[in-house]
Design a protein around this motif. Structure first.
Motif, PDB file in Angstrom:
ATOM      1  N   PRO A  10       6.369  14.223 -23.023  1.00 32.82           N
ATOM      2  CA  PRO A  10       5.874  13.499 -23.888  1.00 32.82           C
ATOM      3  C   PRO A  10       4.182  14.607 -24.263  1.00 32.82           C
ATOM      4  O   PRO A  10       4.007  14.657 -25.085  1.00 32.82           O
ATOM      5  CB  PRO A  10       5.818  12.587 -24.832  1.00 32.82           C
ATOM      6  N   GLY A  11       3.475  14.203 -22.822  1.00 32.15           N
ATOM      7  CA  GLY A  11       2.130  14.468 -23.285  1.00 32.15           C
ATOM      8  C   GLY A  11       1.825  15.812 -22.564  1.00 32.15           C
ATOM      9  O   GLY A  11       0.775  16.295 -22.609  1.00 32.15           O
ATOM     10  N   ASP A  12       3.150  16.261 -22.663  1.00 24.33           N
ATOM     11  CA  ASP A  12       2.684  18.009 -21.835  1.00 24.33           C
ATOM     12  C   ASP A  12       3.280  18.214 -22.820  1.00 24.33           C
ATOM     13  O   ASP A  12       4.321  18.904 -22.855  1.00 24.33           O
ATOM     14  CB  ASP A  12       3.401  17.964 -20.692  1.00 24.33           C
ATOM     15  N   ARG A  13       2.383  18.985 -23.289  1.00 27.10           N
ATOM     16  CA  ARG A  13       2.663  20.056 -24.713  1.00 27.10           C
ATOM     17  C   ARG A  13       3.712  21.170 -24.388  1.00 27.10           C
ATOM     18  O   ARG A  13       4.273  21.344 -25.057  1.00 27.10           O
ATOM     19  CB  ARG A  13       1.260  20.960 -25.065  1.00 27.10           C
ATOM     20  N   SER A  14       3.508  22.096 -22.884  1.00 27.62           N
ATOM     21  CA  SER A  14       4.359  23.032 -22.735  1.00 27.62           C
ATOM     22  C   SER A  14       5.777  22.547 -22.796  1.00 27.62           C
ATOM     23  O   SER A  14       6.676  23.350 -22.571  1.00 27.62           O
ATOM     24  CB  SER A  14       3.312  23.883 -21.043  1.00 27.62           C
ATOM     25  N   ASP A  15       6.212  20.973 -21.946  1.00 28.68           N
ATOM     26  CA  ASP A  15       7.031  20.303 -21.678  1.00 28.68           C
ATOM     27  C   ASP A  15       8.086  20.488 -22.719  1.00 28.68           C
ATOM     28  O   ASP A  15       8.695  20.785 -23.062  1.00 28.68           O
ATOM     29  CB  ASP A  15       6.960  19.247 -21.234  1.00 28.68           C
ATOM     30  N   VAL A  16       6.975  19.970 -23.900  1.00 31.02           N
ATOM     31  CA  VAL A  16       7.859  19.612 -25.329  1.00 31.02           C
ATOM     32  C   VAL A  16       8.564  20.953 -25.877  1.00 31.02           C
ATOM     33  O   VAL A  16       9.253  21.148 -26.856  1.00 31.02           O
ATOM     34  CB  VAL A  16       6.884  18.891 -25.712  1.00 31.02           C
ATOM     35  N   GLU A  17       7.525  22.078 -25.872  1.00 33.58           N
ATOM     36  CA  GLU A  17       7.789  23.194 -26.372  1.00 33.58           C
ATOM     37  C   GLU A  17       8.648  24.109 -26.161  1.00 33.58           C
ATOM     38  O   GLU A  17       9.435  24.603 -26.471  1.00 33.58           O
ATOM     39  CB  GLU A  17       6.433  24.462 -26.288  1.00 33.58           C
ATOM     40  N   SER A  18       9.309  23.804 -24.245  1.00 29.56           N
ATOM     41  CA  SER A  18      10.279  24.190 -23.820  1.00 29.56           C
ATOM     42  C   SER A  18      11.034  23.615 -24.276  1.00 29.56           C
ATOM     43  O   SER A  18      12.537  24.192 -24.645  1.00 29.56           O
ATOM     44  CB  SER A  18       9.911  24.141 -22.067  1.00 29.56           C
ATOM     45  N   THR A  33      11.263  21.931 -33.841  1.00 28.03           N
ATOM     46  CA  THR A  33       9.648  22.381 -34.149  1.00 28.03           C
ATOM     47  C   THR A  33       9.214  21.362 -32.491  1.00 28.03           C
ATOM     48  O   THR A  33       9.743  19.621 -32.542  1.00 28.03           O
ATOM     49  CB  THR A  33       8.840  22.335 -34.794  1.00 28.03           C
ATOM     50  N   PRO A  34       7.835  21.107 -31.682  1.00 24.08           N
ATOM     51  CA  PRO A  34       7.662  20.489 -30.760  1.00 24.08           C
ATOM     52  C   PRO A  34       7.068  19.310 -31.462  1.00 24.08           C
ATOM     53  O   PRO A  34       7.130  17.851 -30.899  1.00 24.08           O
ATOM     54  CB  PRO A  34       6.518  20.892 -30.364  1.00 24.08           C
ATOM     55  N   ASP A  35       6.194  19.801 -32.633  1.00 25.79           N
ATOM     56  CA  ASP A  35       5.966  18.198 -33.402  1.00 25.79           C
ATOM     57  C   ASP A  35       7.324  17.401 -34.187  1.00 25.79           C
ATOM     58  O   ASP A  35       6.765  16.191 -33.906  1.00 25.79           O
ATOM     59  CB  ASP A  35       4.931  18.241 -34.492  1.00 25.79           C
ATOM     60  N   ILE A  62      16.533  24.379 -18.852  1.00 23.30           N
ATOM     61  CA  ILE A  62      17.313  24.984 -18.831  1.00 23.30           C
ATOM     62  C   ILE A  62      18.817  24.560 -20.330  1.00 23.30           C
ATOM     63  O   ILE A  62      19.382  24.777 -20.107  1.00 23.30           O
ATOM     64  CB  ILE A  62      18.066  25.562 -17.489  1.00 23.30           C
ATOM     65  N   GLY A  63      18.546  22.866 -19.997  1.00 28.22           N
ATOM     66  CA  GLY A  63      19.283  21.743 -20.336  1.00 28.22           C
ATOM     67  C   GLY A  63      17.968  20.981 -21.416  1.00 28.22           C
ATOM     68  O   GLY A  63      17.304  20.512 -20.769  1.00 28.22           O
ATOM     69  N   THR A  64      18.731  20.511 -22.247  1.00 29.48           N
ATOM     70  CA  THR A  64      17.985  19.202 -23.497  1.00 29.48           C
ATOM     71  C   THR A  64      18.524  18.440 -23.733  1.00 29.48           C
ATOM     72  O   THR A  64      20.500  18.628 -24.041  1.00 29.48           O
ATOM     73  CB  THR A  64      17.563  19.516 -24.086  1.00 29.48           C
ATOM     74  N   ALA A  65      18.927  16.694 -24.002  1.00 29.90           N
ATOM     75  CA  ALA A  65      19.769  16.258 -24.371  1.00 29.90           C
ATOM     76  C   ALA A  65      19.291  14.938 -25.125  1.00 29.90           C
ATOM     77  O   ALA A  65      17.457  14.186 -24.777  1.00 29.90           O
ATOM     78  CB  ALA A  65      20.563  15.291 -23.127  1.00 29.90           C
ATOM     79  N   GLN A  66      19.161  14.268 -26.117  1.00 33.58           N
ATOM     80  CA  GLN A  66      18.437  13.297 -26.590  1.00 33.58           C
ATOM     81  C   GLN A  66      19.880  12.377 -26.947  1.00 33.58           C
ATOM     82  O   GLN A  66      21.295  12.167 -27.110  1.00 33.58           O
ATOM     83  CB  GLN A  66      18.174  13.520 -28.418  1.00 33.58           C
ATOM     84  N   VAL A  67      19.331  11.107 -27.328  1.00 32.15           N
ATOM     85  CA  VAL A  67      20.848   9.573 -26.008  1.00 32.15           C
ATOM     86  C   VAL A  67      19.518   8.548 -27.109  1.00 32.15           C
ATOM     87  O   VAL A  67      18.871   8.666 -26.325  1.00 32.15           O
ATOM     88  CB  VAL A  67      20.095   9.832 -24.275  1.00 32.15           C
TER      89      VAL A  67
END
Length: 309
Positions: A10-18, A33-35, A62-67
């Motif tokens: 969460p503290g890495d804006r580029s990670d959240v944007e990706s 959105t990142p926010d 390349i992949g994401t999950a919300q759990v």
């Protein structure tokens, strides 16, 4: 090339944007959105055991999950996982690794029944069924070209009815919380939710960064909110209906259609050019309203379920 799974930073804006970018590419029918991503990470109740996971290959997301656990459901032991992979990076193992990590996390926190939404495509269905999931209910994403749509004219509210916005309730949003709780309880769903914690609702819903209080339309009857259409905007030209509903005592009077019609006119006047919404396929009344307003189905998703143990 090795795919690894880790928690979102969460503290890495580029990670959240990706993370947001992959979600948008995989599921463009929802506003990401990142926010908004950060809001879920920081404001979701600790009881949900919420995690955002990233599948990374050679430094690329390349992949994401919300759990999470359905902590606000009266039925314990229900887990939610939504996995989305970059559409040009499928077949590399990211989805499978994310599913395993999600299942391990949910199982460790007492989940015995897992629910996941997938776009209704043959490859997605096969992916889920290979892992022991079975298909359940379906839902539709709908889209409306606000720039070109011939919206119906604004109807005059019935006698004793007033059309307002959520901004009119800034001093005390509790009446909107009560309406939201009642309408959500009647939404078609595999997982029942009970909104009983007003402070949590303020944190998670009222303070959501996508919530546009000026476009969220509230129909007031007999001095109380009777129907509403909740508006999300992404700061650009896209507008999404997060919820439209009517209190039980006021159903059958056309108030939901009234709210949504006013909301669409306001969204277009504010410069929005694309309107998005979604409906359970069994929600005939809302689908009929949306079609009458010009919405068209643009994609369908399937709810998959797996029993553990």
């Amino acid at each position: 090339m090795t795919v690894i799974v880790r928690d979102l930073r969460p503290g890495d804006r580029s990670d959240v944007e990706s993370f947001a970018r992959v979600r948008h590419l995989a599921l463009p029918y929802i506003l990401w959105t990142p926010d908004a991503i950060l809001h879920h990470v920081t404001r979701t109740s600790p009881e949900a055991r919420f995690r955002s996971l990233v599948a990374e290959e050679d430094g690329e997301t390349i992949g994401t999950a919300q759990v999470s656990l359905a902590h606000d459901s009266p039925e314990p032991g229900q887990g939610l996982l939504n996995i989305y992979v970059h559409p040009e990076r499928t077949g590399r193992g990211a989805g499978g690794r994310l599913v395993r990590a999600a299942e391990e996390h949910l199982s460790a926190h007492g989940a015995t029944k897992l629910f996941a939404w997938l776009l209704d495509e043959p490859a997605n269905r096969a992916f889920a069924e290979r892992r022991g999931y079975r298909a359940g209910r379906t839902a539709h994403f709908l889209r409306l070209d606000l720039a070109e749509a011939a919206l119906p004219p604004l109807p005059a509210p019935p006698a004793g009815v007033d059309v307002r916005t959520a901004a009119d309730f800034l001093a005390d949003p509790r009446p909107l919380f009560q309406l939201d709780a009642e309408t959500h309880a009647d939404e078609p769903s595999d997982v029942d939710h009970e909104f009983t914690d007003y402070e949590a609702w303020v944190e998670e819903t009222w303070q959501h960064p996508l919530l546009d209080r000026d476009l969220t339309t509230v129909v007031v009857a007999d001095g109380r909110p009777a129907a509403f259409s909740v508006a999300f905007t992404d700061g650009g030209s896209r507008y999404a209906t997060a919820m439209t509903g009517t209190a039980r005592a006021y159903r059958g009077r056309g108030l939901a259609r009234l709210a949504k019609t006013y909301a669409l006119h306001r969204a277009r006047a504010a410069g929005c050019t694309q309107a998005l919404t979604g409906n359970d396929s069994g929600n005939g009344p809302m689908l009929a309203i949306n079609r009458s307003l010009g919405y068209e189905i643009c994609a369908t998703e399937v709810r998959y379920v797996r029993e553990l143990g």
